[in-house]
Structure formats: C-alpha cells, structure tokens
Design a protein around this motif. Structure first.
Motif, PDB file in Angstrom:
ATOM      1  N   HIS A 225       0.845  -1.196   0.000  1.00 16.47           N
ATOM      2  CA  HIS A 225       0.000   0.000   0.000  1.00 16.47           C
ATOM      3  C   HIS A 225       0.875   1.239   0.000  1.00 16.47           C
ATOM      4  CE1 HIS A 225      -3.592  -2.302   1.053  1.00 16.47           C
ATOM      5  NE2 HIS A 225      -2.808  -2.992   1.852  1.00 16.47           N
ATOM      6  N   GLY A 226       1.459   1.568  -1.124  1.00 19.32           N
ATOM      7  CA  GLY A 226       2.278   2.782  -1.132  1.00 19.32           C
ATOM      8  C   GLY A 226       1.402   3.990  -0.858  1.00 19.32           C
ATOM      9  N   THR A 227       2.039   5.123  -0.693  1.00 20.08           N
ATOM     10  CA  THR A 227       1.264   6.351  -0.556  1.00 20.08           C
ATOM     11  C   THR A 227       1.634   7.259  -1.715  1.00 20.08           C
ATOM     12  OG1 THR A 227       2.991   7.372   0.770  1.00 20.08           O
ATOM     13  CG2 THR A 227       1.235   6.232   1.952  1.00 20.08           C
ATOM     14  N   ALA A 228       0.788   8.235  -1.978  1.00 18.87           N
ATOM     15  CA  ALA A 228       1.089   9.208  -3.024  1.00 18.87           C
ATOM     16  C   ALA A 228       2.297  10.035  -2.580  1.00 18.87           C
ATOM     17  CB  ALA A 228      -0.121  10.110  -3.253  1.00 18.87           C
ATOM     18  N   ARG A 229       2.960  10.693  -3.537  1.00 20.27           N
ATOM     19  CA  ARG A 229       4.084  11.561  -3.199  1.00 20.27           C
ATOM     20  C   ARG A 229       3.675  12.591  -2.155  1.00 20.27           C
ATOM     21  NH1 ARG A 229       8.640  13.489  -5.580  1.00 20.27           N
ATOM     22  NH2 ARG A 229       7.866  15.610  -5.433  1.00 20.27           N
ATOM     23  N   GLN A 230       4.582  12.872  -1.238  1.00 25.15           N
ATOM     24  CA  GLN A 230       4.343  13.869  -0.190  1.00 25.15           C
ATOM     25  C   GLN A 230       3.088  13.583   0.611  1.00 25.15           C
ATOM     26  OE1 GLN A 230       6.852  15.335   0.083  1.00 25.15           O
ATOM     27  NE2 GLN A 230       7.672  16.173  -1.794  1.00 25.15           N
ATOM     28  N   SER A 231       2.759  12.314   0.717  1.00 24.90           N
ATOM     29  CA  SER A 231       1.675  11.988   1.626  1.00 24.90           C
ATOM     30  C   SER A 231       2.075  10.723   2.376  1.00 24.90           C
ATOM     31  CB  SER A 231       0.353  11.858   0.863  1.00 24.90           C
ATOM     32  OG  SER A 231       0.115  10.519   0.542  1.00 24.90           O
ATOM     33  N   TRP A 232       1.515  10.529   3.550  1.00 21.43           N
ATOM     34  CA  TRP A 232       2.068   9.527   4.466  1.00 21.43           C
ATOM     35  C   TRP A 232       1.022   8.559   4.969  1.00 21.43           C
ATOM     36  CZ3 TRP A 232       6.620  11.288   3.287  1.00 21.43           C
ATOM     37  CH2 TRP A 232       6.763  12.662   3.068  1.00 21.43           C
ATOM     38  N   LEU A 233      -0.207   8.772   4.577  1.00 17.42           N
ATOM     39  CA  LEU A 233      -1.270   7.895   5.057  1.00 17.42           C
ATOM     40  C   LEU A 233      -1.675   6.917   3.951  1.00 17.42           C
ATOM     41  CD1 LEU A 233      -3.502  10.565   6.854  1.00 17.42           C
ATOM     42  CD2 LEU A 233      -1.761   9.056   7.860  1.00 17.42           C
ATOM     43  N   SER A 234      -1.709   5.631   4.269  1.00 20.69           N
ATOM     44  CA  SER A 234      -2.109   4.614   3.299  1.00 20.69           C
ATOM     45  C   SER A 234      -3.638   4.546   3.227  1.00 20.69           C
ATOM     46  CB  SER A 234      -1.557   3.256   3.719  1.00 20.69           C
ATOM     47  OG  SER A 234      -2.141   2.896   4.958  1.00 20.69           O
ATOM     48  N   GLN A 235      -4.127   3.905   2.175  1.00 20.86           N
ATOM     49  CA  GLN A 235      -5.580   3.839   1.993  1.00 20.86           C
ATOM     50  C   GLN A 235      -6.296   3.126   3.154  1.00 20.86           C
ATOM     51  OE1 GLN A 235      -6.813   5.746  -0.444  1.00 20.86           O
ATOM     52  NE2 GLN A 235      -8.740   5.416   0.660  1.00 20.86           N
ATOM     53  N   PRO A 236      -5.775   1.975   3.621  1.00 24.20           N
ATOM     54  CA  PRO A 236      -6.501   1.331   4.739  1.00 24.20           C
ATOM     55  C   PRO A 236      -6.596   2.225   5.969  1.00 24.20           C
ATOM     56  CG  PRO A 236      -4.872  -0.169   3.804  1.00 24.20           C
ATOM     57  CD  PRO A 236      -4.656   1.153   3.136  1.00 24.20           C
ATOM     58  N   LEU A 237      -5.559   2.977   6.242  1.00 23.81           N
ATOM     59  CA  LEU A 237      -5.600   3.862   7.411  1.00 23.81           C
ATOM     60  C   LEU A 237      -6.582   5.013   7.171  1.00 23.81           C
ATOM     61  CD1 LEU A 237      -4.676   4.644  10.198  1.00 23.81           C
ATOM     62  CD2 LEU A 237      -2.549   5.554   9.239  1.00 23.81           C
ATOM     63  N   ILE A 238      -6.561   5.563   5.955  1.00 26.14           N
ATOM     64  CA  ILE A 238      -7.502   6.637   5.625  1.00 26.14           C
ATOM     65  C   ILE A 238      -8.946   6.137   5.787  1.00 26.14           C
ATOM     66  CG2 ILE A 238      -8.384   8.108   3.745  1.00 26.14           C
ATOM     67  CD1 ILE A 238      -5.444   8.094   2.676  1.00 26.14           C
ATOM     68  N   ASP A 239      -9.191   4.905   5.320  1.00 28.57           N
ATOM     69  CA  ASP A 239     -10.548   4.344   5.433  1.00 28.57           C
ATOM     70  C   ASP A 239     -10.959   4.201   6.899  1.00 28.57           C
ATOM     71  OD1 ASP A 239     -10.577   4.213   2.716  1.00 28.57           O
ATOM     72  OD2 ASP A 239     -10.153   2.045   2.602  1.00 28.57           O
ATOM     73  N   ALA A 240     -10.040   3.704   7.717  1.00 20.57           N
ATOM     74  CA  ALA A 240     -10.374   3.507   9.133  1.00 20.57           C
ATOM     75  C   ALA A 240     -10.656   4.843   9.819  1.00 20.57           C
ATOM     76  CB  ALA A 240      -9.233   2.780   9.844  1.00 20.57           C
ATOM     77  N   LEU A 241      -9.867   5.857   9.468  1.00 19.08           N
ATOM     78  CA  LEU A 241     -10.094   7.182  10.053  1.00 19.08           C
ATOM     79  C   LEU A 241     -11.451   7.723   9.600  1.00 19.08           C
ATOM     80  CD1 LEU A 241      -6.527   8.749   9.505  1.00 19.08           C
ATOM     81  CD2 LEU A 241      -7.497   7.993  11.689  1.00 19.08           C
ATOM     82  N   THR A 242     -11.724   7.566   8.321  1.00 19.36           N
ATOM     83  CA  THR A 242     -12.986   8.051   7.765  1.00 19.36           C
ATOM     84  C   THR A 242     -14.172   7.420   8.499  1.00 19.36           C
ATOM     85  OG1 THR A 242     -11.882   8.201   5.629  1.00 19.36           O
ATOM     86  CG2 THR A 242     -14.288   8.357   5.612  1.00 19.36           C
ATOM     87  N   ASP A 243     -14.101   6.102   8.676  1.00 18.13           N
ATOM     88  CA  ASP A 243     -15.202   5.393   9.341  1.00 18.13           C
ATOM     89  C   ASP A 243     -15.381   5.869  10.781  1.00 18.13           C
ATOM     90  OD1 ASP A 243     -15.528   4.024   7.052  1.00 18.13           O
ATOM     91  OD2 ASP A 243     -14.655   2.123   7.767  1.00 18.13           O
ATOM     92  N   ALA A 244     -14.267   6.008  11.502  1.00 16.64           N
ATOM     93  CA  ALA A 244     -14.361   6.416  12.913  1.00 16.64           C
ATOM     94  C   ALA A 244     -14.987   7.800  13.014  1.00 16.64           C
ATOM     95  CB  ALA A 244     -12.984   6.412  13.564  1.00 16.64           C
ATOM     96  N   LEU A 245     -14.533   8.711  12.163  1.00 15.57           N
ATOM     97  CA  LEU A 245     -15.051  10.077  12.234  1.00 15.57           C
ATOM     98  C   LEU A 245     -16.532  10.097  11.848  1.00 15.57           C
ATOM     99  CD1 LEU A 245     -11.976  12.012  10.772  1.00 15.57           C
ATOM    100  CD2 LEU A 245     -12.639  11.732  13.169  1.00 15.57           C
ATOM    101  N   ALA A 246     -16.884   9.297  10.843  1.00 17.21           N
ATOM    102  CA  ALA A 246     -18.288   9.247  10.423  1.00 17.21           C
ATOM    103  C   ALA A 246     -19.173   8.713  11.546  1.00 17.21           C
ATOM    104  CB  ALA A 246     -18.425   8.370   9.175  1.00 17.21           C
TER     105      ALA A 246
END
Ligand code: ADP
Ligand code: ZN
Length: 680
Positions: free
Chosen positions: A340-361
């Motif tokens: 799960h690479g990350t985009a340039r100049q970004s440090w959060l992977s997709q699975p982590l972004i998804d988990a954060l999104t779900d928790a905040l929602a």
C-alpha cells in the motif's frame, strides 16, 4: 577532601570533635571540620561552614579523620532544619558509589532547593496543604483487582519487597496501587510515586484527588520556587504524605517513607542522561531496600530486566489479565507499506484513511502517532543536494513551521533537537548559492497535520508534542478538550501514548511503526514493542471496540509479529534468550565511557591513552574508542568506549582502577554511564 560513608550510629559530636562534612559540590567528597564551642551536632545535621574565602552549607556525614585537628576550622553554625535522615544519606553514598559520581554531586540533587534549607526570613512560612484522606472508600474492585490490592496492602506491612504489578492497559493498575497508598497513609507514613512524564499527568492527578479528597504534592522541573521550597520542607518534616514526581523526587529528604511506586516502570525516560547518570527505577529499588520498605513496579509491558528478576524469584508478580468493565483490547493490524504505497508527499495509506474516515463518520475519535517533532526531519537543496546540518552537532536540522499551539504562522525555522540551535530558513543554499532551492524531506507531526487537514477538512484536529504544549496547564487543557470531544483527531508524538484515558477514542494509526527500530541498539526491539503497545492501548478503553493500524515496511519483523499475535511472553522470551546468549544485560554488565572536548585531537589523545590502559581480564571486554554516533554535540567532539563484563565482575572497581591512572586536562570531560540505555 576525602571519602567517608554515612554513619549509622546517631552519634553526637561534641566541641573539639572532628567531623566529616559533605558539601553539595560537583566534584566533592567530604571535608573535615571541628565542632565549635557550645555546639552539639549529629550525623545528618545541615551546617554552615567556611570554604575557602566563602561559606557553604553541607551535611554532617560521619566522624572525621584525616586532617589534624589544629588544621580544621570549626563549623560556623547548625541550621534550624530537620536533619537529613539516615536512609537518604546512605542512598546518596550508594548512588555515588554505583554511578561513580562524586558524593557531593549526588548530595547536590538532594539539596536542590537551597532556600528550603537556608531560608530568608520571609520565606519561612509554608502554606498549609489539605491532606489526602485514606478513609475515603475506593472503587468497588473486581475479583482480580481485589486479590492484587490485598497482596500490595500486605506488602506495606512488611519490610523490603519488590512487586511487579503487571496488567494490560486499562486493567485498573492505578486503582489497585491506590489501595496500597491508602494503607501507607493509614499507618501515617509517606508515599513516593514516580511517573515518567509528570507534567503531562493531569488525569492522574485528578484521579488521585478524586480518590483521596486532596491532591498529592508534585515534584518536577515545572514548579515555582515557592512550591519547590514548600514541598521540600514538607517532605523533610513529614507533613507531605504523598509525593508524585519525576525521577529527581527520589532524592527528596523523606522523613518516613513507607512505599515507592514506579508507574510505567519500563519507560526509558527514567534514565537520567546527564550530570549524575542513573536509572531512577533501579535506584528506586535501592532506595526501598535501604529504607526497608516495599516498592511496586507497575507496567503493561514490563522491562526485560524486571521480567528476569521475576523469573529468578527476586521480585513477586501480580497480574491483571483483562481490561476493567469488559472493555476489549484493541485489535491490531499491520499495513504492509510495500503493497500500500502512498502518493508523493503523503504519508497515510488507503486502509488507514478508510479507518479514520469510518471512525469520524461514526462520531468517534481517532489518533495518529508519529514520533517525530516538527515539520520535516531533513531539509536539502534541490540544486546541489546539500543537507542543512547543525553547526554544533552531528545532526540534521529539523524544520518547524507552526508556532506554539499549532497556530500556523508560516515562518519556517530550523532547529537542532540536540542543542537547541535555531535559525530561519536561509534565503539561498550555503553551498551552491541557489535561491529558493530547499525541499523538506520526510514527515514530522506538523507535516502530517497538513495532510490530515487536506483529507479531512471538517475534522477538528490538534497536534500534541512538546513544542505545542508549554507546560502542565497546556497539556491538561488539551487532554480535557479531547475528553470533551472538542477534538476529533489528535496527532502527536510519544507524549500522546502516556497513560491518557480517552473513552471515545477508537482508532489509533501509527504512521511509521519502524521508526524506533532503525538505531538497532540493544533495546530497540523491546522499546519499540513497549511504545507501540502503549500507543495502541489508547484505543477502545471504554464501551467502543478499538483498532490500531500500524504502517510498516517490515511486517515480518519480530516486533510486528509479536504485536499482532499479542504474544508478549514469547517475544520477551526470545529477547531474553538473545541477551543471555550475548552476555548482555541483565545477564552481563555494560558501562559506557564518553570522552569529550572542544578539540578533536586532544579528545583522540586522551582516548588513545585510555585504550592503552584499558582493563583486561577473562570476563572483561573493552570496545572502542570509536567516534560516537553523535560525534559532535554542542561543539564537543565525542569518543566512546563500551566496557562489557560478566555479571560477577565488580564493574565499578574495574572502572575506578582504569580511570585513576588518567588525569584528563580540564578542557576534556570523562563521563561514565553505568548500565547505558543510550548509545549515541
Ligand atoms: P491502568 O492503570 O491499568 O491503565 P486504570 O487504573 O487507569 O488502568 O483504569 C482504567 C479505567 O478503568 C479508569 O478510568 C478507571 O477509573 C476504571 N476502573 C478501573 N478499575 C475500576 C473499578 N474497579 N471500578 C470502576 N472503574 C474502574
Ligand atoms: Zn545542535
């Protein structure tokens, strides 16, 4: 000046007797004086004496001896102050002998508040403080908690014992040792609780006050002079019943200490790294032994040293296996960053972004952990590759972009995290003169906060690091805002890992789980395991289940495997076998010797001389000299030796014999670090 040890007899010294007085000076042993006319003195008394042309305050240590009486000066006066008790005096001797520090340097830590010992008239009055009340009932304990609490209470009645109180995060260890505190209070004695980051421990203080109806006395570097003075004196007089403090609280002059608790006993910050170099957990055990009192070491992830002592039967273990109230331990998941690479100049992977999104929602809270202060750990010139480094240290400069409290003033500063050097970002590269050519490399928490703001524009975020928090009040405010759910997403360094209880926090993301493994020293794996377990342990402490996601490039590493499997015992057993096989602590002894000075050639010369005279022997190995990883620190060049011996070798006398042959010039410093934790 000579050496003498604290005397056990409560001998009284009468006019004409010679005395050894210990002075709180960095290089001092004891000095001989005479008891003056009309004086009656005893060991432990604080006295004013002549020293050179000035005066000094010291402590009567023992009968004197080496200097003829007619060459000794009389003591000027005895101060009206509670004498330093025998256990404190023996402790000072013990620490000095163990660390190879001068006894005067150790006494200096015990006499850190000069105005408490020798007050000006207007400083005499201390404000009265409410006392903790042991009669107040504690929480109703679970069965496991009750068993552990009863065992600790019983220990309070006995003499010296060491108890490991081990329990997963949230199992109620604090509640349990509060019961032992109550027992000591009921007996009218004093308690010392050591915490690793006392200035960040507002929640602990509030819980104590809720349990006992009054706050404890605090002891750390963030106190006013008056508070230090009052507390020092109240401890000496026995009026302060419970002191919660940083490692230096060990040197307070307790009149009648009945119990020591070391919370988070595995925490590396218990090691004092400059001045007198000592490990507060280990010295706390010594202090308890000298005072013939119990000590409790508390942790969710006990150190390998403590585990070994339990296995050998030297320490007793009490265990709380489950979280209180049925809360589940967080699930732990590795995110393989090779996939799960990350985009340039970004440090959060997709699975982590998804988990954060779900928790905040779901209206829950999340936390991101990255153990790196500032914006970026390295700044380099895109034109020539030049890296900006500290002019005084072997270290890259760390860029910092936001001001205090994350208020994003866009002025960028470069700072050295070792010496405090700071400068604005230069307009042009100092090497190739290219203008505006600098690029930030890698993330610090500030840069991570930028990415979070871009991805989650509606989330209320805060950054928690030692830069954004300027003391206990600011830390407490931030923790309160988190508890009141005024923050959705908290981003921070290791200080977010410390003991906080956030009931709504469900997702913890570790941005770079491999960070602590890079140095590769003796304890890198153990430390990383403990830190990540503690960070993960912030999640799901109440009704909601918690998830911890760890981004790693080394998912097959033994630390990552142990975290996911939850099999701490197997991990520690393997670590223990490695250390045993290599003869490393606690199965062998280590001591580091660091030579430093402003000129490299002089440092090398002294190092070469030390190498020539290095001790030899069957169970003794000397490595070095080598340039320290931090080869230059604060403008001083540094070379290291490492002495490794069998456990049976008295490493202090080996070192003494070695160093006694050497007279370093005054511009050079020789530092001894017994049981080193830092190898930089
Ligand atoms: P630990 O120190 O092991 O991390 P704590 O002592 O902080 O655990 O307890 C975690 C949480 O559970 C705290 O909020 C504490 O007040 C609560 N708790 C622990 N034991 C009890 C109990 N017996 N009754 C009610 N609440 C408890
Ligand atoms: Zn520096």
């Amino acid at each position: 000046m000579h050496t003498a040890t604290a005397n056990c007899q409560a001998a009284e010294f009468l006019p004409g007797d010679r005395l050894a007085v210990l002075l709180p000076l960095p290089l001092a042993g004891v000095y001989d004086y005479l008891v003056g006319n009309g004086q009656r003195l005893a060991a432990g008394d604080f006295v004013r004496v002549q020293l050179g042309r000035g005066q000094a305050i010291g402590v009567v240590w023992s009968a004197g001896g080496t200097i003829e009486a007619d060459k000794c000066r009389p003591v000027i006066e005895r101060l009206d102050q509670v004498p330093l008790p025998l256990p404190s005096r023996r402790f000072i001797d013990w620490v000095a002998a163990y660390t190879l520090a001068a006894p005067g340097a150790v006494l200096r830590m015990a006499m850190s508040v000069r105005s408490a010992i020798d007050p000006k008239p207007r400083q005499r009055r201390a404000a009265p403080c409410p006392l903790p009340d042991w009669r107040r009932p504690g929480l109703a304990l679970s069965a496991d908690q009750a068993v552990a609490a009863a065992a600790l209470r019983r220990a309070v009645g006995g003499g010296f014992t060491v108890t490991l109180l081990e329990g997963v995060t949230g199992s109620g260890k604090t509640e349990v040792y509060f019961e032992a505190v109550a027992e000591v209070l009921a007996r009218g004695r004093q308690v010392l609780v050591l915490l690793p980051e006392i200035s960040l421990s507002a929640q602990w203080l509030a819980r104590f006050a809720a349990r006992f109806g009054a706050p404890p006395r605090e002891w750390h570097s963030d106190l006013t002079d008056k508070a230090r003075r009052d507390t020092w004196r109240a401890v000496a007089e026995g009026a302060a019943k419970v002191v919660v403090g940083a490692r230096s609280a060990l040197f307070l002059p307790f009149r009648d200490l009945g119990l020591i608790v070391v919370d988070e006993e595995h925490d590396a910050s218990f090691k004092q790294e400059d001045g007198v170099i000592y490990h507060a957990r280990d010295m706390a055990v010594v202090r308890a032994r000298l005072g013939a009192i119990p000590i409790a070491l508390v942790s969710a992830t006990p150190s390998l040293e403590t585990r070994t002592n339990v296995e050998a039967g030297r320490y007793r273990r009490l265990h709380l296996p489950t979280r209180h109230g049925g809360a589940k331990l967080p699930s732990l998941q590795l995110i393989d960053m090779r996939r799960h690479g990350t985009a340039r100049q970004s440090w959060l992977s997709q699975p982590l972004i998804d988990a954060l999104t779900d928790a905040l929602a779901a209206g829950e809270q999340a936390m991101l952990f990255l153990n790196r202060r500032g914006y970026a750990p390295l700044t380099l010139c895109r034109a020539c590759g030049h890296r900006l480094k500290c002019p005084h240290c072997t270290a890259w400069l760390v860029s910092h972009r936001s001001g205090p409290l994350g208020g994003g003033s866009a002025t960028e500063r470069l700072r050295c995290h070792h010496c405090g050097y700071s400068s604005p970002l230069p307009a042009a590269c100092p090497e190739c003169r290219a203008a505006d050519s600098f690029a930030a490399c890698g993330p610090g928490v500030e840069r991570l906060a930028e990415e979070v703001a871009a991805r989650f524009p509606d989330a209320r975020t805060a950054v928690m690091t030692s830069d954004t928090i300027s003391g206990p009040r600011a830390a407490a405010d931030l923790v309160d805002r988190m508890v009141r759910h005024e923050i959705d997403l908290l981003i921070g360094t290791q200080i977010v890992a410390k003991g906080h209880h956030f009931p709504l926090l469900t997702v913890v993301g570790v941005v770079d789980a491999d960070l602590g493994l890079a140095g590769g020293d003796l304890r890198a794996a153990e430390r990383t395991y403990q830190l990540l377990w503690q960070v993960a342990g912030r999640a799901g402490r109440a009704a909601h289940a918690g998830h911890a996601l760890l981004q790693t490039y080394q998912p097959e590493d033994k630390v990552m495997e142990a975290l996911v499997s939850g099999d701490a015992d197997r991990f520690f057993a393997a670590e223990t076998e490695d250390r045993r096989a290599a003869g490393m602590p606690p199965f062998g002894r280590l001591a580091a010797l660091i030579v430093s000075g402003p000129e490299a050639t002089a440092v090398d010369r002294l190092a070469a001389e030390l190498a020539r005279r290095a001790p030899r022997g069957a169970d003794i190995e000397v490595f070095g000299p080598v340039a320290a990883p931090l080869a230059v620190l604060r403008g001083r060049h540094r070379r290291r030796f490492l002495l490794k011996t069998a456990r049976t070798v008295p490493v202090q006398s080996v070192l003494r014999r070695w160093l006694d042959q050497i007279r370093p010039p005054s511009s050079l410093r020789l530092q001894v670090d017994i049981d080193p934790y830092s190898f930089l």
